[in-house]
Write a protein that holds these residues in place. Sequence first.
Motif, PDB file in Angstrom:
ATOM      1  N   ILE B  58       0.841  -1.200   0.000  1.00 23.23           N
ATOM      2  CA  ILE B  58       0.000   0.000   0.000  1.00 23.23           C
ATOM      3  C   ILE B  58       0.877   1.251   0.000  1.00 23.23           C
ATOM      4  N   ILE B  62       0.752   4.208  -2.800  1.00 26.76           N
ATOM      5  CA  ILE B  62       0.527   5.623  -2.499  1.00 26.76           C
ATOM      6  C   ILE B  62       1.679   6.456  -3.055  1.00 26.76           C
ATOM      7  N   VAL B 364      -6.460   2.431   6.734  1.00 26.43           N
ATOM      8  CA  VAL B 364      -6.451   3.864   7.033  1.00 26.43           C
ATOM      9  C   VAL B 364      -5.185   4.240   7.804  1.00 26.43           C
ATOM     10  N   TRP B 367      -2.537   4.573   5.281  1.00 24.30           N
ATOM     11  CA  TRP B 367      -2.877   5.737   4.472  1.00 24.30           C
ATOM     12  C   TRP B 367      -2.472   7.009   5.225  1.00 24.30           C
ATOM     13  N   VAL B 368      -2.783   7.062   6.515  1.00 25.53           N
ATOM     14  CA  VAL B 368      -2.396   8.225   7.319  1.00 25.53           C
ATOM     15  C   VAL B 368      -0.885   8.317   7.399  1.00 25.53           C
ATOM     16  N   TRP B 370       1.422   7.459   5.323  1.00 30.15           N
ATOM     17  CA  TRP B 370       2.107   7.968   4.141  1.00 30.15           C
ATOM     18  C   TRP B 370       1.544   9.293   3.685  1.00 30.15           C
ATOM     19  N   THR B 371       0.672   9.900   4.508  1.00 33.18           N
ATOM     20  CA  THR B 371       0.156  11.221   4.172  1.00 33.18           C
ATOM     21  C   THR B 371       0.733  12.295   5.075  1.00 33.18           C
ATOM     22  N   LEU B 372       0.700  12.041   6.385  1.00 32.40           N
ATOM     23  CA  LEU B 372       1.031  13.103   7.328  1.00 32.40           C
ATOM     24  C   LEU B 372       2.480  13.010   7.776  1.00 32.40           C
TER      25      LEU B 372
END
Lengths: 197, 407
Positions: B58, B62, B364, B367-368, B370-372
């Motif tokens: 994942i 991303i 999630v 996902w979090v 690799w985002t924040l």
Amino acid sequence: MKTAEKKNPVAQYFADIWAGIYTTYAGMKITIEYFFGKKVTMRYPEEKPVIPPGHRGVHVYDESKCTGCRACARACPVDCIGIDLLGRGRDVMLLQFDIDYARCLFCNLCAEACPFNALALSEKYNLACGSRGDCLRHFARPKSQEEMDEFKALLARKEAERKEAQAKKEAERKAREEAERKAREEAERNAQEQPEQ
Amino acid sequence: MNDVIQTFHESGAGALFPPLLHVPSWLPFVLAYLVGGGIIVAFMAIMALVWTYGERRIAGFIQVRLGPNRVGPLGILQPLADAIKLLAKEDIMPSAANWSLFTAAPILVFLGAMLPFAVLPFSERIVLTNMQLGLYFVLAFQAIEVIGILMAGWGPGSKWSLYGGMRLAAQMLSYEIPMGLCVLVVIFLAGSLNLGEIVAWQSQGPWILGWAIFRSPAAFVAFFMFYIAGLAGTKRAPFDLPEAESELVAGYHTEYSGLRFAFFFMSEYAAMYVVCALAAILFLGGWHGPIPRPALPENAAFFNAWLDAIHAQAGGGLSVAASLEVFAATLAGTAFSRLGLTIAAYEIVGVINMFLKAFGLYFVMIWVRWTLPRIRIDQVMYLCLKVLLPIGLVCATWAAIQVVVFP
């Protein structure tokens, strides 16, 4: 002109929380788009890249056109072309035409220098090698012992022919000189005889 | 669980080999729970492998690349190769290490991560102990990890480990408070600490509207806060500053290698599963799917039915062969009866629902991650004490009022 406004601390607190939630939402929206988007990775051995025309890769070499003049080797700035010849001048047999790809910088000068268009750079790119020896690529067709013997015999025959021709020429020259000398002696003798008359 | 073991021991093993009936009565229970614990540890080991693969894949997607895709079809054997590499590593102990702390820390952390599984249900009937204080037990024993992590921070005598250990201890202890407040919301609404009863409370309602997050606005907010506190408690990004790679190498497990590191690794993934599963159980209806299932008859427990069948058929004074026959026949008969098949189907669907929800929450998490970007320690504490704590108090108060005013 905008100055830093002094906000109500309670309003600031809730504004901060809202900003945190909103920026998280914005960032996660971007990353999920990438998650479902097209990937840039190319699975190399299964899919091949498209090579643009004019790419300078591994050499292509046409042995039938090559005369072993060594123009390419002289033009090479990194001295990576090794040529070994049997014979001299025009009667040569190419024993070795090696390019060391550990050194080669794909500058195309060798192909430009070649007067017979025997050498060019192709679009092939897979050059990985496991050792320094593997990087040395042999382009010349390997010659068998018989071929070499035959060529040596040919060379010897030509040499013999050449020597024979030379000897013949020499003999002719000597004969001509002899004749000239004889003619001159005759003339001298005639000249000596003349005053006595 | 206990009556199941009792029945199995008396009618199954006892029928096969009668002297077994004379062993002390606690022995079959100890053996059964050891087997159950072993199954859960093995399950967690496999889960950690699957989740590392999922995480790397994942993360790759991303970042617009593919992630591991070489070992086996689609790279699914990659975690196996990693595990073999990890087991083959040399076990190094720093010369300045405190031997006892260094050795005990991974065991204690692993213990703390595994103990919640004693009460964590996978489905309605697939649970090791259906404890009345189940939720309390999970939250209490997660805190054992903090002690192990402090030991891991101090033991190796390394500054990176010490910083990481102190940071994680501070973070985990502070986030226990908002997490407890969010859990309190559900406890108020459901009126129980038993995880099974909390999920049963969420099954009352049309479709997904029975789930806790749709039953009260307080629970809706509490779900997100519970999840954020869970992220901080399992040191996932953006709260990963205990192992901040850019500043602390790897935090408290810097000096650990080989199997000891594998223990930390597995306990991290086990803690992540506990948080995801707990969030699913408390707020997302646990093993109930979005589609309501037909109700079972009253008191429909598979083993109760089996027990009745055995008692009905087995009179006194049967030979070993005869009682074995009765045992097998009743087991097969009950298992393939309509009731048995229905119960089995319910349990399988329940486990699938549970895993889907846990995996969704885990997705999630990645996902979090690799985002924040990672946040500072003062921001971590600000978020905990000034944002989650007051809002958690408001939510708990709201839930209490809601229970009293709209019973």
